[in-house]
Design a protein around this motif. Structure first.
Motif, PDB file in Angstrom:
ATOM      1  N   ASN A  62       0.852  -1.183   0.000  1.00 27.37           N
ATOM      2  CA  ASN A  62       0.000   0.000   0.000  1.00 27.37           C
ATOM      3  C   ASN A  62       0.891   1.238   0.000  1.00 27.37           C
ATOM      4  O   ASN A  62       2.087   1.121  -0.216  1.00 27.37           O
ATOM      5  N   GLY A  78      -7.458  -9.487   2.006  1.00 31.09           N
ATOM      6  CA  GLY A  78      -6.869  -8.158   2.104  1.00 31.09           C
ATOM      7  C   GLY A  78      -5.765  -8.047   3.137  1.00 31.09           C
ATOM      8  O   GLY A  78      -5.410  -6.953   3.564  1.00 31.09           O
ATOM      9  N   LYS A  79      -5.174  -9.193   3.541  1.00 28.74           N
ATOM     10  CA  LYS A  79      -4.099  -9.191   4.538  1.00 28.74           C
ATOM     11  C   LYS A  79      -2.965 -10.099   4.088  1.00 28.74           C
ATOM     12  O   LYS A  79      -3.171 -11.090   3.403  1.00 28.74           O
ATOM     13  N   THR A  93      -2.078  -5.040   6.059  1.00 31.76           N
ATOM     14  CA  THR A  93      -3.112  -5.006   5.027  1.00 31.76           C
ATOM     15  C   THR A  93      -2.486  -4.801   3.644  1.00 31.76           C
ATOM     16  O   THR A  93      -1.381  -4.292   3.520  1.00 31.76           O
ATOM     17  N   THR A  95      -3.754  -3.812  -0.573  1.00 31.50           N
ATOM     18  CA  THR A  95      -4.846  -3.430  -1.463  1.00 31.50           C
ATOM     19  C   THR A  95      -5.185  -4.613  -2.360  1.00 31.50           C
ATOM     20  O   THR A  95      -4.322  -5.427  -2.689  1.00 31.50           O
ATOM     21  N   LYS A  96      -6.436  -4.726  -2.748  1.00 32.23           N
ATOM     22  CA  LYS A  96      -6.863  -5.847  -3.583  1.00 32.23           C
ATOM     23  C   LYS A  96      -6.162  -5.833  -4.939  1.00 32.23           C
ATOM     24  O   LYS A  96      -5.886  -6.875  -5.510  1.00 32.23           O
ATOM     25  N   GLN A  99      -2.804  -7.435  -4.295  1.00 32.71           N
ATOM     26  CA  GLN A  99      -2.856  -8.769  -3.704  1.00 32.71           C
ATOM     27  C   GLN A  99      -2.589  -9.861  -4.745  1.00 32.71           C
ATOM     28  O   GLN A  99      -1.818 -10.782  -4.505  1.00 32.71           O
TER      29      GLN A  99
END
Length: 113
Positions: A62, A78-79, A93, A95-96, A99
């Protein structure tokens, strides 16, 4: 007879790729390093931060966080998880959008190993 033991001070002499799970870059060069059971804040200059963020062992998840791709245990919901210990798991975390790309990188590294 005196024997001197070499003691590694994790807080000052950590090895980025080996000891750090992820790090966050803050304002004014303040970087927060997260290890297995500690976190350390250090002020670094622009060149040092540039070198760390361009290291191929780390992936930007992120705006301010970079994870050590060699230390990842699981990616989902999301992790990014680094240890599997129930509620004590270390994670950050992601971001999708990033990911999917990170999963590809981790699978590729495991294939090479």
């Amino acid at each position: 007879m005196s024997v001197a033991l070499e003691v590694k001070n994790t807080y000052e002499d950590f090895i980025l790729e080996k000891d750090i799970l992820y790090f966050r870059v803050g304002e004014h060069g303040l970087v927060s390093f997260h290890g297995k059971n500690y976190h350390i804040k250090k002020r670094l200059n622009t060149e040092e931060i540039q070198k760390m963020t361009s290291d191929s062992s780390f992936f930007k998840v992120n705006t301010d966080c970079y994870v050590n791709t060699r230390k990842i245990q699981h990616i989902g919901d999301g992790k990014v998880y680094f240890e599997v210990r129930g509620s004590e798991s270390k994670y950050t975390t992601i971001t999708k959008l990033r990911q999917h790309r990170l999963k590809e990188i981790v699978l590729q590294q495991k294939g090479e190993a």
